[in-house]
Design a protein around this motif. Sequence first.
Motif, mmCIF file in Angstrom:
data_model
loop_
_atom_site.group_PDB
_atom_site.id
_atom_site.type_symbol
_atom_site.label_atom_id
_atom_site.label_comp_id
_atom_site.label_asym_id
_atom_site.label_seq_id
_atom_site.Cartn_x
_atom_site.Cartn_y
_atom_site.Cartn_z
ATOM 1 N N ALA A 185 0.816 -1.217 0.000
ATOM 2 C CA ALA A 185 0.000 0.000 0.000
ATOM 3 C C ALA A 185 0.844 1.259 0.000
ATOM 4 N N GLY A 186 1.907 1.272 0.796
ATOM 5 C CA GLY A 186 2.746 2.461 0.884
ATOM 6 C C GLY A 186 3.576 2.672 -0.372
ATOM 7 N N VAL A 187 4.145 3.846 -0.466
ATOM 8 C CA VAL A 187 5.016 4.223 -1.581
ATOM 9 C C VAL A 187 6.441 4.309 -1.060
ATOM 10 N N ARG A 188 7.378 3.715 -1.770
ATOM 11 C CA ARG A 188 8.784 3.773 -1.372
ATOM 12 C C ARG A 188 9.457 4.996 -1.995
ATOM 13 N N VAL A 189 10.167 5.721 -1.171
ATOM 14 C CA VAL A 189 10.888 6.919 -1.610
ATOM 15 C C VAL A 189 12.337 6.765 -1.188
ATOM 16 N N SER A 190 13.258 6.890 -2.140
ATOM 17 C CA SER A 190 14.672 6.652 -1.873
ATOM 18 C C SER A 190 15.525 7.855 -2.255
ATOM 19 N N GLY A 191 16.614 8.011 -1.520
ATOM 20 C CA GLY A 191 17.586 9.030 -1.868
ATOM 21 C C GLY A 191 18.777 8.981 -0.940
ATOM 22 N N ALA A 192 19.849 9.567 -1.401
ATOM 23 C CA ALA A 192 21.057 9.663 -0.590
ATOM 24 C C ALA A 192 20.949 10.849 0.355
ATOM 25 N N ALA A 193 21.800 10.863 1.366
ATOM 26 C CA ALA A 193 21.933 12.016 2.254
ATOM 27 C C ALA A 193 23.382 12.108 2.677
ATOM 28 N N VAL A 194 23.876 13.322 2.779
ATOM 29 C CA VAL A 194 25.279 13.529 3.116
ATOM 30 C C VAL A 194 25.385 14.628 4.167
ATOM 31 N N ALA A 195 26.289 14.425 5.121
ATOM 32 C CA ALA A 195 26.505 15.438 6.150
ATOM 33 C C ALA A 195 27.063 16.706 5.526
ATOM 34 N N ILE A 196 26.640 17.847 6.054
ATOM 35 C CA ILE A 196 27.134 19.132 5.584
ATOM 36 C C ILE A 196 28.415 19.445 6.357
#
Length: 288
Positions: free
Chosen positions: A260-271
């Motif tokens: 039912a849910g939608v998968r959302v993906s992405g990278a993240a990087v410390a500033i």
Amino acid sequence: MTEIQRYAAFSTDPAGGNPAGVVLDASGLDDAEMLAIAAGLGYSETAFVTGRPGGDGYRVRYFSPLAEVPFCGHATVATAAALGPGEHRFETNAGTVPVVVDESGVATLTSVDPHVSDLPADDLAALLATLRWSAGDLDPALPPKVAYAGAYHPVLAVTSRRRLARLDYDVPALKALMTERGWTTVQLMFRAGPAEFDVRNPFPVGGVYEDPATGAAAAAFGGYLRALGLVEPDATVLLRQGDDLGRPSRITVRLVPGEAGVRVSGAAVAIPGQPAPGKENAAVAIPE
């Protein structure tokens, strides 16, 4: 002293993506203190881990510079990246959101169950007026709707990338309309390919002009695409956001049949350096 981490979500470059504040131990903070931290950062959202329900669970709350919001996708990705690889479960005001972080730092959240409703004609007319758009700008193949996956977002599609690039909305009028209707951001998009979209998200109710990346709206948009049969049932969709702001962001939306849910993906990087940004380095500050 409260430790505030800063991450750029939906990017591998700290100069791209959407900056988010992350406080991994906010158990001693009250609402006013969390709001003050979010306002001081000036980012569109800051995530606060306020407790541990048990196991892999974290109680997470999200504050914009002006108010608490029920769910924020980019701050979820940032918080998960700060926690590190593994499976995490976020208990949010919108419901339970599982997040998996792989060894490369890419986080994948699965949204609460999305739903899509009609955008009343009067609301559409008011929204177009605040955006300074006309009905002729809209793509009839992608009808206006209101989509939800933890927060509410009207969805409007335009027929040209140029129209999307020339965003110049009436800030007070759009903020008032969104506040009255309970909308968190507005999902504006142009279809660049069968499963590729350029998107923009005004966010005046949060105290910023525009988000460079919006995971909650991406999840809601995935629900919109599935409900209207605009992509394949097992589609993987690429959203390009932030390019018009000089903060490129890349969001992957995946629809899984039977889920039912939608998968959302992405990278993240410390500033690097973790500087206190101020309004000038926020998502995009609303002009004074």
